[in-house]
Design a protein around this motif. Structure first.
Motif, PDB file in Angstrom:
ATOM      1  N   ALA B 193      48.876 -17.076  59.084  1.00 31.78           N
ATOM      2  CA  ALA B 193      49.429 -15.817  58.585  1.00 31.78           C
ATOM      3  C   ALA B 193      49.125 -15.647  57.097  1.00 31.78           C
ATOM      4  O   ALA B 193      48.758 -14.560  56.645  1.00 31.78           O
ATOM      5  CB  ALA B 193      50.939 -15.790  58.830  1.00 31.78           C
ATOM      6  N   LEU B 194      49.237 -16.746  56.343  1.00 36.46           N
ATOM      7  CA  LEU B 194      48.951 -16.692  54.900  1.00 36.46           C
ATOM      8  C   LEU B 194      47.496 -16.312  54.635  1.00 36.46           C
ATOM      9  O   LEU B 194      47.210 -15.493  53.763  1.00 36.46           O
ATOM     10  CB  LEU B 194      49.224 -18.059  54.260  1.00 36.46           C
ATOM     11  N   ILE B 195      46.584 -16.917  55.390  1.00 33.96           N
ATOM     12  CA  ILE B 195      45.158 -16.610  55.216  1.00 33.96           C
ATOM     13  C   ILE B 195      44.920 -15.129  55.542  1.00 33.96           C
ATOM     14  O   ILE B 195      44.194 -14.434  54.837  1.00 33.96           O
ATOM     15  CB  ILE B 195      44.284 -17.525  56.111  1.00 33.96           C
ATOM     16  N   GLY B 196      45.607 -14.652  56.606  1.00 33.48           N
ATOM     17  CA  GLY B 196      45.491 -13.244  56.986  1.00 33.48           C
ATOM     18  C   GLY B 196      45.927 -12.326  55.866  1.00 33.48           C
ATOM     19  O   GLY B 196      45.251 -11.342  55.550  1.00 33.48           O
ATOM     20  N   GLU B 197      47.034 -12.676  55.216  1.00 29.64           N
ATOM     21  CA  GLU B 197      47.540 -11.849  54.099  1.00 29.64           C
ATOM     22  C   GLU B 197      46.537 -11.801  52.949  1.00 29.64           C
ATOM     23  O   GLU B 197      46.272 -10.758  52.374  1.00 29.64           O
ATOM     24  CB  GLU B 197      48.851 -12.424  53.559  1.00 29.64           C
TER      25      GLU B 197
END
Lengths: 603, 200
Positions: B193-197
């Motif tokens: 999720a962090l990489i997506g953000e």
């Protein structure tokens, strides 16, 4: 057959189990430790007897006894352990065994975690025993079973010599789903001519051993793990993990090369080697540690008047120390073939990187012990003899408390020799609990008997920490899961005649310093037992933090303790909560009382 | 298919378990796997490197040759720089942002900063993914998830070809003690999720 992902040491253990091993003994030592532990792990039925022996000599002797009674026994140790076990080894080679017996001695090219780069293959030549040298975890699984078979057939102990990259490498391995079950051992049968070593029988056995080894030089030429690959006028001979580096390197070298792989460096597969040398003129030998294969081939050239030129360590074409890698092997092969290597990609602009010497863990009781002795002896003439274990790391700055380290148990005796020559110094001998039981006791007897003058410091952390927390005689636990009566180091010292013994918690800083100061003033053999468990067997206490309001940033904690948990962020000293074990040493030495324990609920 | 991966860090960071998990996931796909670990003295705060080699044909050397790693997973910025010579020209670097300074650095002039290491990595590799590990720890409520978080980022980057995040989760469930399943599985989702953000 089914595939399992196993570490080389696990593969050796499983191979031994599949060969029907009854009895396993050993002493921990990197890179060999996981072999015995894996047997214990898979011994759910309890049918295999497994023990950590007090040292390698004891391990080899108990395994020999088991084999005298017809059992299949396995002994495990690291290469320097074989030095300790060499007395029984040399004689056992003459006496032989019933049943079967394999001695694993793991070599450590590099060395990565050892005192020496000695080569067990030379020990095999010296003791006249066969040695198996696997090139991969897969081969280790198969060859340990072969080692048992040869041992049984020839009624001799057999050496098995993996190296670190085999021991600690993992691979997907085909394992046998239906291993053969072994027969129950026959038991000991009295036979004085066989089991009692005498000069006359040793003479006769010597003749038999030489004859057997001559036969084996021929028989092992047909051993499937000794082989020739390819053809050509240039050849490469290799063994052990170096075989895999050669294969990897040759993928990029499009030239026909004849390859000899030697898996039994002793007795050397002579017929196969002669076949290899037929038609080749130039041969490069790629091996780690000593030039064993290289010397054998050079010898065969002389013996059989062969014109081959043998290249390798002896001709300074391959490195004489350290471990091999694909890059090292490839460079050696290219130079041997006269091929210009590709220019190396430069990485000259790489920023300076931190040096990371291994250090004592945060919360390690050894730090507190060394620090107390350092403080107590400040400004006085003293020498600190160290030994083998985690506490060797007490040599690192800022503690700097290990002046000598030689081999297991030598701290106690080196200190005695130093003291005879320089009687005005206080000579400390630091020894861990496991090392004390393994080989420290005789040194203390020597000190008492010869009326010397040393301070023995037993660093008792209730485990064998460096090799991964194995039980030992002082722990009262065995590898069979039994509770035995814990052997007391203090009682042993008292029985030897050491009467001035103080047992102290090293984390009681003031008392620890006071005790060392007092005991240093006495003469004779006196002892301090610093008793506090290794952080891996103790439960962590609430951690500490630095009160930035009162901390004067003097840096004493940072500068003097060398604790990995004490850090300096943006010019301010702080304690990394994920690393702190709450040992309290830093809080006790902080001049302003600014290091404070957090309440447990804040963790 | 061939994937050579190097995991590097400081003793005690959990590289050995991470390489086991990778190996398990690859074997489940029917690949040959060979790994090599640093075990022994270096585990006390020294430099540790795990080599993981995955191939559908036999593998010889247990060590990844220089200039041939497809993925470099750095558990610490300076260690990633140290191992950069192993990376192939087209390789990917996954690195934890948080530096771990050796205690010797406090007594010498050789202080370094993680940001200097990261900018060196940026200049010298084609694909760099920096993981804000402290943020991951905060979101997961534990600093013990670094190894799984970095693995998740590596798998998510697509560098492992056949291995996807579900395969990774299956490997975690098979090899990690049950009481740590939830924590580690949440770390996988958190880091992805962090990489997506970051990519938005």
């Amino acid at each position: 057959m089914s595939k399992r992902f196993l570490m080389g040491n696990e593969a050796i253990a499983l191979g031994a189990i599949h060969a029907g091993v009854h009895f396993v003994s050993g002493y921990p030592g990197t890179p060999s430790t996981e072999i015995l532990e894996s047997v214990a792990k898979w011994n759910s039925s309890g049918n295999i007897y497994v023990e950590w022996s007090v040292n390698e000599k004891a391990a080899l002797e108990v395994a020999a006894g088991a084999a005298y009674a017809g059992a299949s026994s396995l002994v495990t140790m690291k290469q320097v352990g074989l030095n300790v076990a060499s007395d029984p080894l040399m004689s056992l080679a003459y006496v032989g065994i019933k049943g079967s017996m394999v001695i694993v001695s793991a070599d450590d090219p590099g060395p990565i975690s050892s005192q020496t780069e000695q080569d067990t293959r030379h020990f095999a030549q010296f003791s006249k025993l066969p040695v198996f040298d696997p090139s991969s975890p897969e081969e280790a699984y198969e060859m340990i079973q072969d080692a048992f078979a040869y041992s049984r057939k020839y009624q001799t102990p057999v050496l098995f010599r993996p190296t670190t990259r085999i021991c600690h490498g993992c691979a997907s391995i085909d394992v046998n789903d239906t291993p053969t079950s072994s027969d129950a051992p026959e038991g000991f049968v009295k036979d004085t001519n066989r089991w009692v070593i005498f000069p006359r029988t040793s003479y006769l056995n010597h003749l038999k051993i030489e004859k057997r080894n001559e036969e084996l030089r021929s028989i092992l030429s047909n051993y499937p793990h000794n082989f020739i690959e390819g053809s050509g006028r240039v050849g490469i001979a290799c063994g052990g993990v170096s075989y895999s580096y050669v294969k990897e390197a040759l993928q990029d070298i499009p030239q026909e090369i004849k390859l000899l792989k030697v898996s039994t460096p002793h007795p050397f597969p002579e017929d196969l080697a002669l076949q290899f040398m037929q038609g080749t003129n130039e041969i490069l030998v790629v091996e780690e540690l000593d030039p064993v294969i290289e010397q054998e081939l050079t010898f065969l050239c002389g013996k059989h008047h062969l014109p081959d030129n043998i290249h390798g360590k002896l001709t300074h074409e391959m490195p004489q120390a350290g471990e091999n890698s694909t890059e090292i092997v490839k460079a050696g092969i290219l130079a041997f073939l006269g091929i210009e290597p590709m220019p190396a990609e430069s990485s000259s602009d790489m920023p300076p990187l931190p040096v990371r010497p291994p250090v004592l863990c945060a919360g390690c009781p050894h730090r507190a012990s060394f620090y107390a002795v350092k403080k107590a002896m400040h400004g006085k003439k003293a020498v600190f003899c160290g030994d083998i274990g985690c506490y060797t790391l007490g040599n690192a700055m800022p503690l700097d408390m290990v002046d000598t380290c030689l081999c297991m148990g030598a701290d106690v005796t080196i200190a005695q020799g130093l003291h005879r020559i320089e009687p005005d110094a206080v000579n400390f001998a630091f020894i861990g609990d496991s090392t004390f039981f393994a080989s420290g006791i005789t040194g203390v007897v020597n000190a008492v008997y010869n009326q010397t003058d040393i301070v023995l410091v037993i660093l008792d952390n209730s485990t064998t920490a460096m090799t991964g927390h194995q039980p030992h005689p002082g722990t009262g636990r065995t590898m069979m899961g039994n509770i035995s009566s814990a052997v007391s180091a203090e009682k042993i010292l008292r029985a030897i005649g050491v009467s001035n013994i103080k047992t102290v918690d090293p984390f009681d800083y003031e008392l620890a310093v006071k005790t060392v100061s007092e005991i240093a003033e006495y003469k004779g053999v006196r002892a301090i037992i610093f008793k506090a468990p290794c952080i891996s067997v103790a439960s962590p206490q609430p951690v500490f933090h630095v009160d930035s309001g009162t901390c004067i940033q003097c840096g004493k904690c940072l500068r003097e303790l060398g604790c990995p948990a004490i850090v300096k962020e943006d010019g301010k000293i702080s304690i990394e909560p994920t690393l702190c074990y709450g040992c309290s040493l830093c809080a006790q030495i902080c001049p302003t009382g600014s290091i404070i324990r957090r309440c447990s609920h804040e963790n | 298919m061939k994937t050579d991966c190097l995991l590097c860090g400081v003793g005690g960071q959990g590289t050995v378990l991470a390489s086991k998990i990778l190996a398990f996931a690859a074997m489940e796909k029917g690949c040959e796997v060979r790994t090599s670990e640093t075990i022994g003295m270096a585990q006390r705060g020294g430099c540790v490197v795990s080599h993981v080699r995955i191939k559908d044909t036999p593998i010889y050397s247990p060590l990844v040759p220089l200039h041939s790693a497809d993925i470099l997973i750095g558990f610490e910025p300076a260690e990633a720089v140290r191992c950069l010579p192993y990376l192939s020209a087209s390789g990917t670097v996954i690195v934890s942002k948080k530096e771990i300074r050796p205690i010797t650095s406090w007594n010498s002039a050789s202080e370094y900063t993680g940001s200097a290491m990261l900018s060196y990595l940026e200049k010298n590799c084609t694909k760099l993914i920096v993981i804000d590990s402290e943020k991951v720890f905060k979101l997961c409520g534990s600093s013990r998830v670094l190894n799984i978080a970095l693995l998740a980022a590596a798998v998510h980057s697509g560098s492992f070809g056949g291995i996807n995040t579900d395969d990774l989760k299956h490997a975690v469930k098979s090899l990690v003690k049950p009481q740590f399943h939830e924590l580690n599985l949440s770390a996988i989702d958190t880091v992805i999720a962090l990489i997506g953000e970051d990519n938005k």
